[in-house]
Design a protein around this motif. Structure first.
Motif, mmCIF file in Angstrom:
data_model
loop_
_atom_site.group_PDB
_atom_site.id
_atom_site.type_symbol
_atom_site.label_atom_id
_atom_site.label_comp_id
_atom_site.label_asym_id
_atom_site.label_seq_id
_atom_site.Cartn_x
_atom_site.Cartn_y
_atom_site.Cartn_z
ATOM 1 N N VAL A 1 38.070 28.016 -2.187
ATOM 2 C CA VAL A 1 38.705 26.709 -2.378
ATOM 3 C C VAL A 1 38.417 25.781 -1.200
ATOM 4 C CG1 VAL A 1 40.895 25.505 -2.714
ATOM 5 C CG2 VAL A 1 40.511 27.721 -3.792
ATOM 6 N N ASP A 2 38.615 26.270 0.006
ATOM 7 C CA ASP A 2 38.419 25.422 1.188
ATOM 8 C C ASP A 2 36.996 24.863 1.243
ATOM 9 O OD1 ASP A 2 40.991 26.022 1.901
ATOM 10 O OD2 ASP A 2 40.464 27.406 3.515
ATOM 11 N N ALA A 3 36.018 25.737 1.055
ATOM 12 C CA ALA A 3 34.620 25.320 1.140
ATOM 13 C C ALA A 3 34.276 24.330 0.038
ATOM 14 C CB ALA A 3 33.705 26.539 1.073
ATOM 15 N N THR A 4 34.793 24.583 -1.163
ATOM 16 C CA THR A 4 34.524 23.676 -2.277
ATOM 17 C C THR A 4 35.113 22.297 -2.014
ATOM 18 O OG1 THR A 4 34.433 25.490 -3.878
ATOM 19 C CG2 THR A 4 34.899 23.284 -4.741
ATOM 20 N N LYS B 1 34.252 16.610 -1.055
ATOM 21 C CA LYS B 1 34.731 15.404 -0.368
ATOM 22 C C LYS B 1 33.605 14.761 0.443
ATOM 23 C CE LYS B 1 37.614 12.509 1.780
ATOM 24 N NZ LYS B 1 38.537 11.531 1.212
ATOM 25 N N SER B 2 32.741 15.576 1.012
ATOM 26 C CA SER B 2 31.632 15.051 1.822
ATOM 27 C C SER B 2 30.389 14.771 0.989
ATOM 28 C CB SER B 2 31.302 16.018 2.966
ATOM 29 O OG SER B 2 31.091 17.333 2.480
ATOM 30 N N GLY B 3 30.533 14.795 -0.351
ATOM 31 C CA GLY B 3 29.445 14.374 -1.221
ATOM 32 C C GLY B 3 28.393 15.410 -1.507
ATOM 33 N N ASN B 4 28.703 16.690 -1.262
ATOM 34 C CA ASN B 4 27.728 17.761 -1.450
ATOM 35 C C ASN B 4 28.029 18.584 -2.700
ATOM 36 O OD1 ASN B 4 26.224 17.755 1.294
ATOM 37 N ND2 ASN B 4 28.386 17.783 1.902
ATOM 38 N N ALA B 5 27.040 19.364 -3.131
ATOM 39 C CA ALA B 5 27.250 20.446 -4.087
ATOM 40 C C ALA B 5 27.304 21.740 -3.298
ATOM 41 C CB ALA B 5 26.125 20.495 -5.112
ATOM 42 N N ILE B 6 27.861 22.797 -3.916
ATOM 43 C CA ILE B 6 28.005 24.050 -3.194
ATOM 44 C C ILE B 6 27.679 25.237 -4.089
ATOM 45 C CG2 ILE B 6 30.488 24.289 -3.707
ATOM 46 C CD1 ILE B 6 30.729 25.362 -0.746
ATOM 47 N N ILE B 7 27.013 26.226 -3.493
ATOM 48 C CA ILE B 7 26.743 27.500 -4.145
ATOM 49 C C ILE B 7 27.542 28.559 -3.403
ATOM 50 C CG2 ILE B 7 24.992 29.193 -4.790
ATOM 51 C CD1 ILE B 7 22.926 26.942 -4.676
ATOM 52 N N LEU B 8 28.443 29.229 -4.100
ATOM 53 C CA LEU B 8 29.347 30.199 -3.491
ATOM 54 C C LEU B 8 28.872 31.617 -3.772
ATOM 55 C CD1 LEU B 8 32.473 28.394 -4.877
ATOM 56 C CD2 LEU B 8 31.965 28.529 -2.434
ATOM 57 N N LYS B 9 28.735 32.404 -2.717
ATOM 58 C CA LYS B 9 28.393 33.826 -2.865
ATOM 59 C C LYS B 9 29.398 34.626 -2.064
ATOM 60 C CE LYS B 9 26.067 37.506 -4.046
ATOM 61 N NZ LYS B 9 27.121 38.461 -3.599
ATOM 62 N N GLY B 10 30.497 35.018 -2.725
ATOM 63 C CA GLY B 10 31.529 35.795 -2.067
ATOM 64 C C GLY B 10 31.200 37.274 -2.089
ATOM 65 N N GLY B 11 31.954 38.046 -1.324
ATOM 66 C CA GLY B 11 31.746 39.482 -1.258
ATOM 67 C C GLY B 11 32.210 40.182 -2.521
ATOM 68 N N PHE C 1 42.053 18.954 10.320
ATOM 69 C CA PHE C 1 40.882 18.731 9.472
ATOM 70 C C PHE C 1 41.208 18.899 7.991
ATOM 71 C CE2 PHE C 1 37.923 20.463 13.045
ATOM 72 C CZ PHE C 1 38.275 19.386 13.844
ATOM 73 N N GLY C 2 42.423 19.350 7.670
ATOM 74 C CA GLY C 2 42.780 19.627 6.291
ATOM 75 C C GLY C 2 42.377 21.022 5.897
ATOM 76 N N ALA C 3 41.150 21.375 6.170
ATOM 77 C CA ALA C 3 40.616 22.720 5.915
ATOM 78 C C ALA C 3 39.367 22.851 6.762
ATOM 79 C CB ALA C 3 40.300 22.910 4.438
ATOM 80 N N GLU C 4 38.805 24.029 6.787
ATOM 81 C CA GLU C 4 37.546 24.208 7.527
ATOM 82 C C GLU C 4 36.593 25.024 6.676
ATOM 83 O OE1 GLU C 4 38.064 28.333 9.970
ATOM 84 O OE2 GLU C 4 38.863 26.542 10.907
ATOM 85 N N ILE C 5 35.319 24.839 6.921
ATOM 86 C CA ILE C 5 34.328 25.625 6.210
ATOM 87 C C ILE C 5 33.860 26.800 7.063
ATOM 88 C CG2 ILE C 5 32.179 24.491 6.941
ATOM 89 C CD1 ILE C 5 31.610 24.417 3.767
ATOM 90 N N GLY C 6 34.306 26.839 8.299
ATOM 91 C CA GLY C 6 33.972 27.922 9.209
ATOM 92 C C GLY C 6 34.087 27.425 10.637
ATOM 93 N N ILE C 7 33.937 28.337 11.585
ATOM 94 C CA ILE C 7 33.988 27.980 13.003
ATOM 95 C C ILE C 7 32.624 28.260 13.607
ATOM 96 C CG2 ILE C 7 35.051 28.496 15.239
ATOM 97 C CD1 ILE C 7 37.595 29.231 13.612
#
Length: 420
Positions: A135-138, A143-153, A384-390
């Motif tokens: 959810v956070d990454a999406t 919001k920043s105008g990108n598309a995303i491909i999610l590959k979770g474990g 930041f509301g959320a983060e995509i990583g550190i």
């Protein structure tokens, strides 16, 4: 599923994401914000659906003997789902990072030059057992105008599938195409390896998880990587540290959520401070069931401690274990961090501002703290509301990565027939 079919499916998803990214980049801030609010509302309406899927993952994890720290990262609850839905609403309230004129100037020949922030394009997110990342990454990507491909474990496969299905259901009501959020549902490693090499379709990869995952992406990907890091975080208790502050901060950094990357793993303690305050510190360790792995000096103060090995100094315990290193001065403390730190989060407790300044200037890490807990290295905690990583690297982005980290720049030139 055979290798060729997996590769074909992943490539098809990447191509679809690239096409969708063009559409997302053209949306207004209002259209993106409306979509994020719809996503948040729909997630909350489907809490039980997500929890049912998460229980399948948890049960499988228990049967496989996963450690409690791992299960904690994997587990969802009504409160956690509500929290990451609220995170989407917070992201919606943040300023749009795209379309900003960062600088502009006019050349002698009259040519106007503008440096403008734009989306990265397609983000490939590779992560382990945290369904909240889905959810956070999406949210940050859209919001920043990108598309995303999610590959979770594989351990969170059911949870992630349910979350993405709910988000796809929500996107039908928005201007964002469903294809902007792609989820690689297979557990086949071929799919991950395929993501590593699709430079023509994916603009950046972001790995989020343990050291082995991050190293695998960094060492094998031909797609540019925004490297996130594991957190072997240190707390240096200086000779001039306030006792109450030191104990409170240590307990919070170690015990609040031991399984996260900004939790404390090593306490570096000035010998003189330890000599005066070992009784209080030992009582604190016992009260909170913290297991000490100490050097030979520390063992004299903590009778229940075990002798630390070389592995302990580099270990990200993600548990209620802590390594304790004793030093004679700040120089030894900094040397220890330089040797074993992961450039994530480091803290000093001291009432001496000059000592704190030395620490903050010389320690190489993405986040540094004076008289505060390392647990604040978090996109939500820092506003930041959320983060995509550190990010623990130094190029493009460093520290908790929010919306600005998911943009790049274009130079736009406007003229009136100028030639060179």
């Amino acid at each position: 599923m055979n290798v060729t079919k997996v590769q074909t499916n992943v490539e098809a998803q990447a191509i679809a994401a690239k096409k969708a990214a063009k559409k997302v980049s053209l949306l207004s801030n209002e259209e993106k914000n409306e979509a994020l609010h719809i996503l948040a509302d729909t997630l909350e309406k489907n809490i039980q659906v997500i929890l049912n899927a998460n229980e399948k993952d948890l049960q499988a994890g228990r049967e496989k003997g996963y450690e409690e720290a791992y299960l904690d990262r994997l587990a969802l609850s009504k409160e956690r789902i509500t929290d990451f839905a609220e995170g989407l609403r917070q992201v919606a309230e943040l300023e749009d990072p795209t379309g900003k004129i960062l600088s502009n100037w006019t050349l002698d020949n009259g040519l106007l030059v503008e440096k403008v922030s734009v989306p990265l394009g397609v983000i490939g997110m590779i992560y382990e057992a945290r369904p909240n990342v889905t959810v956070d990454a999406t949210g940050l990507a859209l919001k920043s105008g990108n598309a995303i491909i999610l590959k979770g474990g594989s351990s969170a496969l059911s949870s992630n599938k349910a979350i993405v299905e709910v988000m796809h259901e929500a996107l039908i009501e928005t201007k964002i195409p469903q294809e902007a959020v792609q989820f690689i549902a297979t557990t086949d490693r071929v799919a991950t390896q395929q993501l590593f090499t699709m430079k023509e379709h994916i603009d950046v990869l972001i790995p989020r998880g343990g050291g082995s995952l991050i190293n695998a992406v960094v060492n094998n990907a031909t797609v540019p990587v925004l490297e996130t890091g594991v957190g072997n975080c240190h707390l240096y208790i200086d000779v001039e540290a306030d006792v109450e502050k030191a104990l409170n901060i240590l307990v919070n950094a170690k015990t609040d959520r031991p399984a996260v990357c900004n939790a404390l793993e090593t306490a570096i303690i000035h010998k003189e401070w330890l000599d005066k305050n070992s009784v209080a510190l030992n009582a604190t360790f016992k009260k909170h069931n913290i297991t000490v792995h100490g050097d030979e000096t520390a063992l004299r103060y903590f009778p229940n401690a075990v002798l630390a090995t070389e592995e302990d100094w580099a270990n990200e315990y993600l548990s209620l274990d802590i390594a304790v290193k004793t030093v004679a001065n700040i120089e030894e403390a900094i040397d220890h961090i330089e040797t074993y730190g992961t450039k994530h989060s480091e803290a000093i407790i001291t009432e001496n501002k000059d000592t704190a300044k030395v620490f903050m200037s010389l320690v190489d890490a993405s986040a540094l703290y004076h008289n505060a807990s390392t647990r604040f290295t978090d996109g939500g905690a820092l506003g930041f509301g959320a983060e995509i990583g550190i990010s623990t690297q130094k190029l493009h982005a460093r520290g908790p990565m929010g919306l600005p980290a998911l943009t790049t720049v274009k130079f736009l030139m406007s003229g009136n027939g100028q030639i060179r």
